[in-house]
Motif scaffolding. Structure first.
Motif, PDB file in Angstrom:
ATOM      1  N   ILE A 103       0.275  16.075  -7.736  1.00  0.00           N
ATOM      2  CA  ILE A 103       0.961  15.921  -6.455  1.00  0.00           C
ATOM      3  C   ILE A 103       2.329  15.297  -6.725  1.00  0.00           C
ATOM      4  CG2 ILE A 103       0.875  14.880  -4.161  1.00  0.00           C
ATOM      5  CD1 ILE A 103      -2.170  15.028  -4.334  1.00  0.00           C
ATOM      6  N   LYS A 104       3.330  15.991  -6.241  1.00  0.00           N
ATOM      7  CA  LYS A 104       4.709  15.683  -6.614  1.00  0.00           C
ATOM      8  C   LYS A 104       5.501  15.148  -5.415  1.00  0.00           C
ATOM      9  CE  LYS A 104       7.416  19.380  -7.564  1.00  0.00           C
ATOM     10  NZ  LYS A 104       8.170  20.417  -8.317  1.00  0.00           N
ATOM     11  N   ALA A 105       6.208  14.051  -5.641  1.00  0.00           N
ATOM     12  CA  ALA A 105       7.107  13.486  -4.631  1.00  0.00           C
ATOM     13  C   ALA A 105       8.547  13.829  -5.011  1.00  0.00           C
ATOM     14  CB  ALA A 105       6.919  11.974  -4.562  1.00  0.00           C
ATOM     15  N   THR A 106       9.496  13.531  -4.108  1.00  0.00           N
ATOM     16  CA  THR A 106      10.885  13.891  -4.398  1.00  0.00           C
ATOM     17  C   THR A 106      11.695  12.755  -5.018  1.00  0.00           C
ATOM     18  OG1 THR A 106      11.443  13.333  -2.133  1.00  0.00           O
ATOM     19  CG2 THR A 106      11.034  15.664  -2.596  1.00  0.00           C
ATOM     20  N   SER A 107      11.139  11.528  -4.993  1.00  0.00           N
ATOM     21  CA  SER A 107      11.870  10.394  -5.567  1.00  0.00           C
ATOM     22  C   SER A 107      10.889   9.342  -6.075  1.00  0.00           C
ATOM     23  CB  SER A 107      12.776   9.747  -4.511  1.00  0.00           C
ATOM     24  OG  SER A 107      11.956   9.119  -3.527  1.00  0.00           O
ATOM     25  N   GLN A 108      11.371   8.449  -6.907  1.00  0.00           N
ATOM     26  CA  GLN A 108      10.531   7.360  -7.422  1.00  0.00           C
ATOM     27  C   GLN A 108      10.055   6.477  -6.264  1.00  0.00           C
ATOM     28  OE1 GLN A 108       9.619   7.007 -10.811  1.00  0.00           O
ATOM     29  NE2 GLN A 108       8.135   5.656  -9.832  1.00  0.00           N
ATOM     30  N   GLN A 109      10.944   6.234  -5.317  1.00  0.00           N
ATOM     31  CA  GLN A 109      10.621   5.384  -4.171  1.00  0.00           C
ATOM     32  C   GLN A 109       9.482   5.981  -3.337  1.00  0.00           C
ATOM     33  OE1 GLN A 109      14.056   4.720  -1.700  1.00  0.00           O
ATOM     34  NE2 GLN A 109      13.064   3.130  -0.482  1.00  0.00           N
ATOM     35  N   GLU A 110       9.581   7.280  -3.092  1.00  0.00           N
ATOM     36  CA  GLU A 110       8.546   7.972  -2.327  1.00  0.00           C
ATOM     37  C   GLU A 110       7.222   7.966  -3.098  1.00  0.00           C
ATOM     38  OE1 GLU A 110       7.993  12.228  -0.014  1.00  0.00           O
ATOM     39  OE2 GLU A 110       8.932  12.252  -1.977  1.00  0.00           O
ATOM     40  N   LEU A 111       7.318   8.205  -4.393  1.00  0.00           N
ATOM     41  CA  LEU A 111       6.135   8.190  -5.251  1.00  0.00           C
ATOM     42  C   LEU A 111       5.464   6.814  -5.184  1.00  0.00           C
ATOM     43  CD1 LEU A 111       4.387   9.554  -7.471  1.00  0.00           C
ATOM     44  CD2 LEU A 111       5.969   8.598  -9.146  1.00  0.00           C
ATOM     45  N   ASP A 112       6.251   5.761  -5.364  1.00  0.00           N
ATOM     46  CA  ASP A 112       5.696   4.400  -5.359  1.00  0.00           C
ATOM     47  C   ASP A 112       5.022   4.079  -4.033  1.00  0.00           C
ATOM     48  OD1 ASP A 112       6.645   4.057  -7.915  1.00  0.00           O
ATOM     49  OD2 ASP A 112       8.415   2.912  -7.328  1.00  0.00           O
ATOM     50  N   SER A 113       5.621   4.526  -2.933  1.00  0.00           N
ATOM     51  CA  SER A 113       5.042   4.192  -1.637  1.00  0.00           C
ATOM     52  C   SER A 113       3.714   4.925  -1.422  1.00  0.00           C
ATOM     53  CB  SER A 113       6.045   4.403  -0.508  1.00  0.00           C
ATOM     54  OG  SER A 113       5.988   5.694  -0.009  1.00  0.00           O
ATOM     55  N   TRP A 114       3.601   6.147  -1.934  1.00  0.00           N
ATOM     56  CA  TRP A 114       2.323   6.869  -1.856  1.00  0.00           C
ATOM     57  C   TRP A 114       1.272   6.198  -2.746  1.00  0.00           C
ATOM     58  CZ3 TRP A 114       0.104  10.236   1.321  1.00  0.00           C
ATOM     59  CH2 TRP A 114       0.931  10.954   2.192  1.00  0.00           C
ATOM     60  N   ILE A 115       1.679   5.815  -3.956  1.00  0.00           N
ATOM     61  CA  ILE A 115       0.737   5.161  -4.886  1.00  0.00           C
ATOM     62  C   ILE A 115       0.211   3.864  -4.262  1.00  0.00           C
ATOM     63  CG2 ILE A 115       0.496   4.057  -7.154  1.00  0.00           C
ATOM     64  CD1 ILE A 115       0.926   7.007  -7.569  1.00  0.00           C
ATOM     65  N   THR A 116       1.112   3.074  -3.669  1.00  0.00           N
ATOM     66  CA  THR A 116       0.710   1.818  -3.024  1.00  0.00           C
ATOM     67  C   THR A 116      -0.285   2.081  -1.899  1.00  0.00           C
ATOM     68  OG1 THR A 116       2.833   0.813  -3.554  1.00  0.00           O
ATOM     69  CG2 THR A 116       1.566  -0.231  -1.801  1.00  0.00           C
ATOM     70  N   ALA A 117       0.011   3.081  -1.076  1.00  0.00           N
ATOM     71  CA  ALA A 117      -0.877   3.411   0.040  1.00  0.00           C
ATOM     72  C   ALA A 117      -2.237   3.887  -0.478  1.00  0.00           C
ATOM     73  CB  ALA A 117      -0.235   4.477   0.921  1.00  0.00           C
ATOM     74  N   LEU A 118      -2.222   4.727  -1.508  1.00  0.00           N
ATOM     75  CA  LEU A 118      -3.473   5.240  -2.072  1.00  0.00           C
ATOM     76  C   LEU A 118      -4.302   4.104  -2.670  1.00  0.00           C
ATOM     77  CD1 LEU A 118      -2.068   8.477  -3.716  1.00  0.00           C
ATOM     78  CD2 LEU A 118      -3.854   8.421  -1.963  1.00  0.00           C
ATOM     79  N   LYS A 119      -3.626   3.194  -3.383  1.00  0.00           N
ATOM     80  CA  LYS A 119      -4.337   2.085  -4.029  1.00  0.00           C
ATOM     81  C   LYS A 119      -4.946   1.116  -3.027  1.00  0.00           C
ATOM     82  CE  LYS A 119      -2.031   1.813  -8.530  1.00  0.00           C
ATOM     83  NZ  LYS A 119      -1.031   1.044  -9.319  1.00  0.00           N
ATOM     84  N   SER A 120      -4.481   1.153  -1.765  1.00  0.00           N
ATOM     85  CA  SER A 120      -5.046   0.263  -0.748  1.00  0.00           C
ATOM     86  C   SER A 120      -6.472   0.680  -0.374  1.00  0.00           C
ATOM     87  CB  SER A 120      -4.154   0.233   0.491  1.00  0.00           C
ATOM     88  OG  SER A 120      -4.269   1.445   1.222  1.00  0.00           O
ATOM     89  N   HIS A 121      -6.869   1.870  -0.803  1.00  0.00           N
ATOM     90  CA  HIS A 121      -8.239   2.357  -0.562  1.00  0.00           C
ATOM     91  C   HIS A 121      -9.084   2.002  -1.786  1.00  0.00           C
ATOM     92  CE1 HIS A 121      -7.326   4.659   3.129  1.00  0.00           C
ATOM     93  NE2 HIS A 121      -6.124   4.631   2.616  1.00  0.00           N
ATOM     94  N   LYS A 122      -9.924   0.993  -1.609  1.00  0.00           N
ATOM     95  CA  LYS A 122     -10.613   0.397  -2.756  1.00  0.00           C
ATOM     96  C   LYS A 122     -11.641   1.299  -3.424  1.00  0.00           C
ATOM     97  CE  LYS A 122      -8.162  -3.264  -2.475  1.00  0.00           C
ATOM     98  NZ  LYS A 122      -6.892  -3.134  -3.206  1.00  0.00           N
ATOM     99  N   GLY A 123     -12.086   2.360  -2.719  1.00  0.00           N
ATOM    100  CA  GLY A 123     -13.063   3.258  -3.328  1.00  0.00           C
ATOM    101  C   GLY A 123     -12.460   4.206  -4.343  1.00  0.00           C
ATOM    102  N   LEU A 124     -11.133   4.249  -4.372  1.00  0.00           N
ATOM    103  CA  LEU A 124     -10.421   5.158  -5.285  1.00  0.00           C
ATOM    104  C   LEU A 124     -10.412   4.568  -6.688  1.00  0.00           C
ATOM    105  CD1 LEU A 124      -8.562   7.662  -5.616  1.00  0.00           C
ATOM    106  CD2 LEU A 124      -6.658   6.203  -4.943  1.00  0.00           C
ATOM    107  N   LYS A 125     -10.874   5.320  -7.669  1.00  0.00           N
ATOM    108  CA  LYS A 125     -10.896   4.817  -9.047  1.00  0.00           C
ATOM    109  C   LYS A 125      -9.565   5.118  -9.715  1.00  0.00           C
ATOM    110  CE  LYS A 125     -15.832   5.411  -9.863  1.00  0.00           C
ATOM    111  NZ  LYS A 125     -16.035   5.986  -8.496  1.00  0.00           N
ATOM    112  N   LEU A 126      -8.997   4.089 -10.351  1.00  0.00           N
ATOM    113  CA  LEU A 126      -7.727   4.263 -11.052  1.00  0.00           C
ATOM    114  C   LEU A 126      -8.006   4.569 -12.523  1.00  0.00           C
ATOM    115  CD1 LEU A 126      -5.891   1.200  -9.488  1.00  0.00           C
ATOM    116  CD2 LEU A 126      -5.919   3.557  -8.681  1.00  0.00           C
ATOM    117  N   VAL A 127      -7.308   5.535 -13.067  1.00  0.00           N
ATOM    118  CA  VAL A 127      -7.457   5.850 -14.488  1.00  0.00           C
ATOM    119  C   VAL A 127      -6.090   5.774 -15.160  1.00  0.00           C
ATOM    120  CG1 VAL A 127      -9.529   7.268 -14.261  1.00  0.00           C
ATOM    121  CG2 VAL A 127      -7.306   8.347 -14.025  1.00  0.00           C
ATOM    122  N   GLU A 128      -6.124   5.421 -16.420  1.00  0.00           N
ATOM    123  CA  GLU A 128      -4.869   5.316 -17.184  1.00  0.00           C
ATOM    124  C   GLU A 128      -4.424   6.689 -17.624  1.00  0.00           C
ATOM    125  OE1 GLU A 128      -2.791   2.739 -17.737  1.00  0.00           O
ATOM    126  OE2 GLU A 128      -4.074   1.837 -16.238  1.00  0.00           O
TER     127      GLU A 128
END
Length: 128
Positions: A103-128
């Protein structure tokens, strides 16, 4: 009387206090069969589903992802064709193979804001 209780102050990010975040906007995703990027309107819901549509005002879902059943790779390998992207990985279910959706965003800022929002959902597993 009631004794005052010593409260340890630990810095809590505002995003953590708010609980699961909602967010919506245009992103581009790769498809199951069609691996080229397609523009989709994404809506992140409080109930941990990420729904996407072909049009912003459409009510017809193109697809839905349950964040409690997928992984998020926030820092995937560098891709010159898509400098600002993340990967949602789905488990194999029934006849469907496991797969990675880019899933592709148009800027680093937009990407970061989506990542932050996604990470607020604790059931989501983060992988390196």
């Amino acid at each position: 009387g009631i004794e005052p209780v010593a409260v340890e102050t630990t810095e809590v990010k505002e995003s953590e206090l708010m609980g699961p975040q909602e967010k919506e906007g245009w992103l581009e995703k790769t498809g199951y069969v069609n691996t080229s990027y397609q523009k989709r309107y994404f809506k992140l819901m409080k109930n941990a589903s990420l729904v996407y549509y072909s049009e912003a005002h459409s009510t017809k879902e193109q697809g839905s992802i349950n964040l409690n059943e997928v992984t998020l790779k926030a820092k995937p390998p560098k891709d010159d064709g898509a400098p600002f992207y993340f990967i949602i990985g789905t488990k194999a279910v029934g006849g469907m193979a496991s797969r990675n959706m880019k899933i592709k965003a148009t800027s680093q800022q937009e990407l970061d804001s989506w990542i932050t929002a996604l990470k607020s959902h604790k059931g989501l597993k983060l992988v390196e």
